[in-house]
Design a protein around this motif. Structure first.
Motif, PDB file in Angstrom:
ATOM      1  N   GLY A 120       0.804  -1.215   0.000  1.00 54.90           N
ATOM      2  CA  GLY A 120       0.000   0.000   0.000  1.00 54.90           C
ATOM      3  C   GLY A 120       0.837   1.265   0.000  1.00 54.90           C
ATOM      4  O   GLY A 120       0.305   2.368  -0.003  1.00 54.90           O
ATOM      5  N   LYS A 136      -0.045   3.774  -3.929  1.00 53.34           N
ATOM      6  CA  LYS A 136      -1.496   3.598  -3.837  1.00 53.34           C
ATOM      7  C   LYS A 136      -2.167   3.599  -5.194  1.00 53.34           C
ATOM      8  O   LYS A 136      -2.105   4.576  -5.927  1.00 53.34           O
ATOM      9  CB  LYS A 136      -2.098   4.728  -2.984  1.00 53.34           C
ATOM     10  N   ASN A 147      -3.440  -2.598  -5.517  1.00 53.08           N
ATOM     11  CA  ASN A 147      -3.277  -2.994  -4.110  1.00 53.08           C
ATOM     12  C   ASN A 147      -4.108  -4.248  -3.833  1.00 53.08           C
ATOM     13  O   ASN A 147      -3.645  -5.189  -3.198  1.00 53.08           O
ATOM     14  CB  ASN A 147      -3.713  -1.870  -3.165  1.00 53.08           C
TER      15      ASN A 147
END
Lengths: 235, 419
Positions: free
Chosen positions: A77, A80, A85
């Motif tokens: 993460g 982003k 993710n």
């Protein structure tokens, strides 16, 4: 090539039972990385060459160390993008390394650069930043790290060719605003922080006009000395 | 004479020393065994899922847990004396697990699954505590919860407890096998499966009579299917091997885990021993058998719309899906799951199949399946209408007994959170 065509060509490949525990099951998917990374292909293309979506980057031929670092960053993460993710969240290190190696070893031809809509002045500014940098603003040339031919260096520095301006400016924006980060010392963050918005536009526009060389592979580790320390490219 | 005596004394002392040393050694070995067992049980309880933040230090807490009432932050359960549980005794730990109260008597929000953990035995609780005491302490202060009025008043938990909490360790059912009881203990206790697989009512609780009947997981927008209905994830018609494959490797001949269940297999279930996985399978198969099948679902879409959708759906399916899932939905199990006779596709809620088409997904990488095959996301490739069409098709083709879905259903799930 459509997902269907791609899947069809996979189906023709020879199938091996993958895990002994399931070997009693007849008819298995091909035991290849190509079949395993199909989830990547709608956005990145069958061989990582990219797709018509200008924000999804080419992966093919980038150094595997760079791709692996990005996969780790998406999984944790740190970098982003929810769809990425989500896909990577529960995949082991070794598998991410295998994926990185797979796309690093693909060499579909680079696209022919599209005619740029940017003005001559903008392209000139872009060329200056890419090839010479800007001493007064303490901006090093892109080429000083990404290589004279902009093809990157093993293991951690990506090439900059075959990327569309939208993607490059979105990423430079991410570095500038701190939404994209890398291992300290975060050299790209330091460089991007010195760029103005106009610089970003210029660099992205100029890079997209660069023609593809014959053999577009990253140079070997240590081929040149970096102007400053970079966490992603350990000495 | 003196020297002989001294020598004897020395030998005696040496022997005594050896005895002490070997006793100490035995004790260390016993402690190691308990710590190891505690580590295993902590995995079975999936403590790490909540008590570790993304990219955070293991068990140091701080993971944000969005709820309909506000955001809760999990606590530090490393043995740091100031910010963790370093000053707790085994009694404190057991009371917390068993009664849902902090050592000082304070009430714990039921996001901590103490309504399940109350079933854990004292011996297992002690082992988990011994394990947690053995991990590296992390100094990290717990973050305050961020709950809206009136939910920030912990006294409200008393009401929740009255309605939904019954305290007590798991009691063996003498009419059932030891294996079934072990499975029940793991599923109802440490596994806290009911936290997702039971419908959540407006008070954020699950009533006993609704246990394992399935429900939409609040805030995540994934549907956790019923574990009792064979029309959902009820495992009555599954073989024990297919169930254990699914739990331990994430893939099976009948289907593949995805969404929040991928996390559970990744963090927890893949580490179960073959015996424990089998016990869970036996119990899960048991609670599904005998449950009466509910009446056939009825579509809310007009017939003309349904048949248009389904015919477009076949075109979309043949073009995009059939190369992996097969022209007859037979798949290539376990890696490319079958869609025909797949409960996950047919069940009343179409949330999961729609989300899988939109977002794709990888099953978790596990010891038994370290390089899983993935499903491509089609959110950028298919329109709302095409998504609805293909989901309607796979829910009704090949004898599947699901109902068609509308483009609106598909559209609503485009914005579902992915984390």
């Amino acid at each position: 090539m459509s997902v269907r065509l791609f899947c069809a060509s996979l189906a023709l490949a020879i199938a091996f039972p993958v895990f002994p525990v399931f070997s009693q099951t007849l008819g298995q998917p091909p035991d290849t990385m190509a079949a395993r990374v199909e989830a990547c292909t709608p956005c990145h293309g069958n061989k990582g060459e990219g797709t018509s979506d200008v924000y999804f980057p080419r992966l093919a031929g980038k150094p595997s160390g760079y791709l692996y670092n990005q996969l780790l960053a998406f999984r944790s993460g740190r970098r982003k993008y929810p769809p990425m993710n989500y896909l990577l969240e529960f995949l082991p290190d070794q598998y991410l390394q295998d994926m990185a190696n797979y796309f690093a070893s693909q060499h579909p031809p680079l696209p022919t650069p599209a005619a740029s809509e940017a003005s001559v002045d903008i392209l000139k500014r872009g060329e200056a930043l890419v090839t010479h940098g800007d001493v007064s603003a303490q901006i090093p040339a892109c080429a000083s790290c990404h290589g004279p031919a902009l093809l990157g260096m093993e293991p951690g520095i990506p090439g900059l060719l075959g990327l569309r301006p939208n993607y490059v400016s979105a990423q430079l924006g991410g570095w500038r605003y701190g939404t994209r980060t890398a291992k300290a010392p975060d050299c790209m963050q330091q460089v991007a922080a010195r760029l103005t918005e106009a610089d970003v536009t210029a660099v992205a526009a100029y890079l997209a006009t660069r023609p593809a060389p014959e053999n577009a592979v990253p140079v070997a580790k240590g081929s040149y000395i970096l102007p400053f320390a970079c966490g992603s490219e350990p000495e | 004479m003196t020297s002989l005596f001294t020598a004897l004394l020395r030998i005696a002392a040496l022997l005594a020393g050896l005895a002490v040393a070997s006793a100490a050694h035995a004790q260390t070995a016993a402690t190691n065994d308990i710590v190891k067992r505690g580590e295993y049980l902590a995995r079975a309880g999936d403590c790490i899922a909540c008590h570790t933040a993304p990219d955070g230090r293991t068990f140091s807490g701080g993971r944000a847990m969005p709820t309909p009432f506000g955001t809760l932050y999990s606590s530090n359960i490393t043995p740091d004396p100031e910010t963790g549980i370093g000053k707790w005794s085994a009694d404190d730990f057991y009371r917390t697990m068993h009664s849902g109260r902090f050592p000082d008597g304070g009430l714990i929000y039921p996001a901590m699954p103490f309504a399940s953990y109350t079933k854990v035995t004292r011996a297992d609780s002690d082992a988990i505590f011994a394990y947690l005491k053995s991990i590296p302490p992390v100094r990290q202060k717990n973050r305050e919860h961020d709950l809206r009025f009136p939910y920030d008043n912990r006294q409200l938990i008393l009401g929740w407890r009255t309605l939904f909490f019954s305290e007590g360790e798991y009691k063996n059912d003498p009419a059932k096998s030891a294996e079934w009881n072990r499975g029940a203990y793991l599923v109802e206790g440490l596994g806290h499966c009911g936290m997702c697989h039971s419908p959540i009512n407006a008070l954020g609780g699950t009533s006993q009579s609704d246990a394992f009947k399935g429900g939409l997981i609040p805030m995540q927008n994934w549907y956790a299917p019923s574990l009792t209905s064979n029309r959902e994830a009820g495992l009555g018609n599954w073989s024990i091997k297919d169930i254990t494959d699914l739990l331990q490797t994430g893939v099976s001949a009948r289907g593949v885990v995805y969404g929040p269940m991928a996390e559970v297999v990744h963090n927890s279930l893949q580490y179960l021993t073959d015996e424990d996985a089998r016990a869970m399978a036996v119990y899960l198969k048991g609670i599904a058998e005998g449950s009466s099948s509910s009446s056939a679902p009825v579509s809310t879409l007009p017939t003309t719309e349904s048949s248009l959708l389904i015919s477009l759906g076949k075109t979309v399916y043949d073009k995009n899906c059939a190369s992996c899932h097969g022209a007859q939905g037979e798949g290539k199990p376990p890696h490319w799951p079958p869609l025909a006779n797949n409960q996950s596709i047919e069940m009343e809620s179409a949330v999961n199949p729609i989300r899988m088409v939109l977002n794709g997904g990888y099953p978790p990488g596990t010891k038994g399946n370290p390089r899983p095959y993935g499903m491509p996301p089609f959110a950028g490739v298919l329109s709302d209408n095409e998504v609805a069409a293909v989901v309607s098709y796979i829910r009704t083709a090949w004898g599947n007994r699901g109902t068609p879905v509308s483009a609106r259903d598909a559209n609503q799930l485009r914005s579902a959170p992915l984390d």
